[in-house]
Design a protein around this motif. Structure first.
Motif, PDB file in Angstrom:
ATOM      1  N   VAL A  95      44.039  43.838  45.758  1.00 27.33           N
ATOM      2  CA  VAL A  95      43.277  42.613  46.038  1.00 27.33           C
ATOM      3  C   VAL A  95      41.790  42.949  45.984  1.00 27.33           C
ATOM      4  N   PRO A  96      40.929  41.949  45.776  1.00 33.14           N
ATOM      5  CA  PRO A  96      39.489  42.209  45.743  1.00 33.14           C
ATOM      6  C   PRO A  96      38.952  42.596  47.127  1.00 33.14           C
ATOM      7  N   VAL A  97      37.884  43.377  47.130  1.00 34.67           N
ATOM      8  CA  VAL A  97      37.188  43.678  48.377  1.00 34.67           C
ATOM      9  C   VAL A  97      36.596  42.373  48.922  1.00 34.67           C
ATOM     10  N   GLY A  98      36.786  42.140  50.221  1.00 34.20           N
ATOM     11  CA  GLY A  98      36.314  40.899  50.829  1.00 34.20           C
ATOM     12  C   GLY A  98      37.420  39.882  51.058  1.00 34.20           C
ATOM     13  N   THR A  99      38.676  40.297  50.850  1.00 35.11           N
ATOM     14  CA  THR A  99      39.807  39.392  51.046  1.00 35.11           C
ATOM     15  C   THR A  99      40.181  39.307  52.521  1.00 35.11           C
ATOM     16  N   LEU A 125      38.247  44.426  41.092  1.00 33.94           N
ATOM     17  CA  LEU A 125      38.747  43.052  41.060  1.00 33.94           C
ATOM     18  C   LEU A 125      37.731  42.108  41.697  1.00 33.94           C
ATOM     19  N   SER A 126      37.647  40.897  41.162  1.00 34.75           N
ATOM     20  CA  SER A 126      36.717  39.905  41.708  1.00 34.75           C
ATOM     21  C   SER A 126      37.374  38.540  41.895  1.00 34.75           C
ATOM     22  N   THR A 127      38.695  38.483  41.773  1.00 31.62           N
ATOM     23  CA  THR A 127      39.397  37.206  41.872  1.00 31.62           C
ATOM     24  C   THR A 127      40.821  37.441  42.370  1.00 31.62           C
ATOM     25  N   GLU A 174      42.087  34.433  51.484  1.00 26.60           N
ATOM     26  CA  GLU A 174      40.775  33.848  51.212  1.00 26.60           C
ATOM     27  C   GLU A 174      39.824  34.972  50.793  1.00 26.60           C
ATOM     28  N   LEU A 175      39.166  34.777  49.672  1.00 26.70           N
ATOM     29  CA  LEU A 175      38.197  35.764  49.189  1.00 26.70           C
ATOM     30  C   LEU A 175      36.787  35.302  49.506  1.00 26.70           C
ATOM     31  N   LYS A 176      36.038  36.164  50.196  1.00 28.51           N
ATOM     32  CA  LYS A 176      34.616  35.914  50.452  1.00 28.51           C
ATOM     33  C   LYS A 176      33.837  37.032  49.780  1.00 28.51           C
ATOM     34  N   VAL A 177      32.961  36.661  48.868  1.00 30.39           N
ATOM     35  CA  VAL A 177      32.238  37.682  48.119  1.00 30.39           C
ATOM     36  C   VAL A 177      31.378  38.507  49.058  1.00 30.39           C
TER      37      VAL A 177
END
Length: 339
Positions: A90-94, A53-55, A155-158
């Motif tokens: 959830v995406p990695v970096g959440t 996942l990326s979003t 909050e997602l931080k790449v």
């Protein structure tokens, strides 16, 4: 796919089932005693990081996530079934924040990481637990406990090793296409890139790093101008930065002031970012006016003890040199500090 890097959601764990009041009713056993079972535990809500996942788009319209309640206890010493956990990917970096206090609760920065966000209520005890020598036929049981409930902001931080920074239209997207297989949109107008793009850069047969193309910044980005705060937060996890500057005669800017403006925005957002190891490169070296201005601008940076790399993503000039320099920087950042 639409890129969503923040959302709000209410999470409600399952309620525990009530304990049961019941008695044994069997032939030839007139005083069977209590036989009420316990209620089942309520389901938890579990966040699992998914590398695919990326979003946060799937959670954008969720509003409320509710886990299953536990089943009530039953007679004949039968316990209620526990409620099923609600698994949310959830995406990695959440990062997970409490919406009301702003406190950061969890930082989910590892693949396939499981985190219980809210816990289900415990099941109530049946009347079999309340029998005593004074009361052999208790007629009381416990109700199930309420599940935890929270309002969250995600909050997602790449996750990237290197962050690619620069003002609009300096060639960031073209550079990331030249050094990796990422294919962001490239056009000759500003703000072509509106979401971060990740690219894997190969340095050798076994060495590589991830670079993030951050959408173009403008003055005042640290205060939110041009959605700057949304973009700058993606730089926080990087270990090294690449500043791209260039000569843009038609836009009334020059490379030196652009670089100083980028540093200013980083300091305003987070002073630590301004001190992060960085490489500075002058892009679009295939253009005659850029190549003509390069020697003077390079001398200015040398006076600041900074090496200015020439690069043309269109022709490939200097791309390999920058890749090697960035690899050395982010590798050095991984080394433990000497005591």
């Amino acid at each position: 796919m639409k890129f969503v890097d923040s959302c709000e959601v209410k999470v409600v764990a399952g309620r525990g089932g009530n304990g049961c009041v019941a008695f044994r009713r069997e032939k030839y056993i007139p005083f069977g005693g209590p036989a009420g079972g316990d209620g089942g535990k309520g389901g938890d809500i579990v966040f699992v990081t998914d590398p695919g996942l990326s979003t946060l788009l799937d959670l954008l319209y969720a509003r409320t996530l509710k886990a299953q309640d536990g089943q009530n206890g039953m007679g004949s010493d039968c316990y209620g079934r526990g409620g099923e956990d609600l698994i949310c990917r959830v995406p990695v970096g959440t990062e997970v924040f409490d919406k009301s206090t702003g406190e950061r609760l969890f930082d989910l920065d590892r693949p396939n990481e499981r985190t219980v966000v809210v816990r289900g209520g415990r099941g109530g005890r049946g009347n079999i637990h309340f029998a005593s020598s004074q009361d052999r036929a208790p007629r009381r049981a416990e109700p199930g406990g309420e599940g935890e409930e929270r309002e969250l902001r995600l909050e997602l931080k790449v996750l990237a090793d290197v962050g690619l920074l620069g003002f609009p239209n300096v060639g960031k997207s073209t550079f990331i296409r030249a050094c990796s297989r990422a294919r962001p949109k490239v056009s000759d107008y500003p703000f072509t890139t509106l979401t971060p793009h990740l690219g894997v850069v190969s340095v050798g047969e076994e060495a590589s790093f991830v670079i993030a193309d951050i959408p173009g910044l403008i003055p005042g980005a640290a205060q939110g101008a041009g959605l700057g705060i949304r973009f700058l937060k993606h730089v926080e996890r990087t270990r090294a930065l690449l500043h791209l500057i260039s000569v843009e005669p038609g836009e009334g800017r020059d490379p030196i002031s652009d670089y100083e403006a980028l540093l200013h925005e980083l300091r305003q957002f987070d002073p630590v970012l301004a001190e992060r190891p960085a490489v500075v490169a002058m892009s679009k070296m295939d253009l005659p006016h850029v190549r003509e201005a390069f020697p003077e601008i390079r001398e200015h940076f040398r006076k600041k003890n900074l090496e200015l790399y020439p690069v043309s993503a269109a022709t490939g000039e200097g791309v390999r040199d920058i890749v090697i320099a960035l690899h050395k920087l982010q590798t050095k950042a991984d080394e433990p500090a000497e005591s």
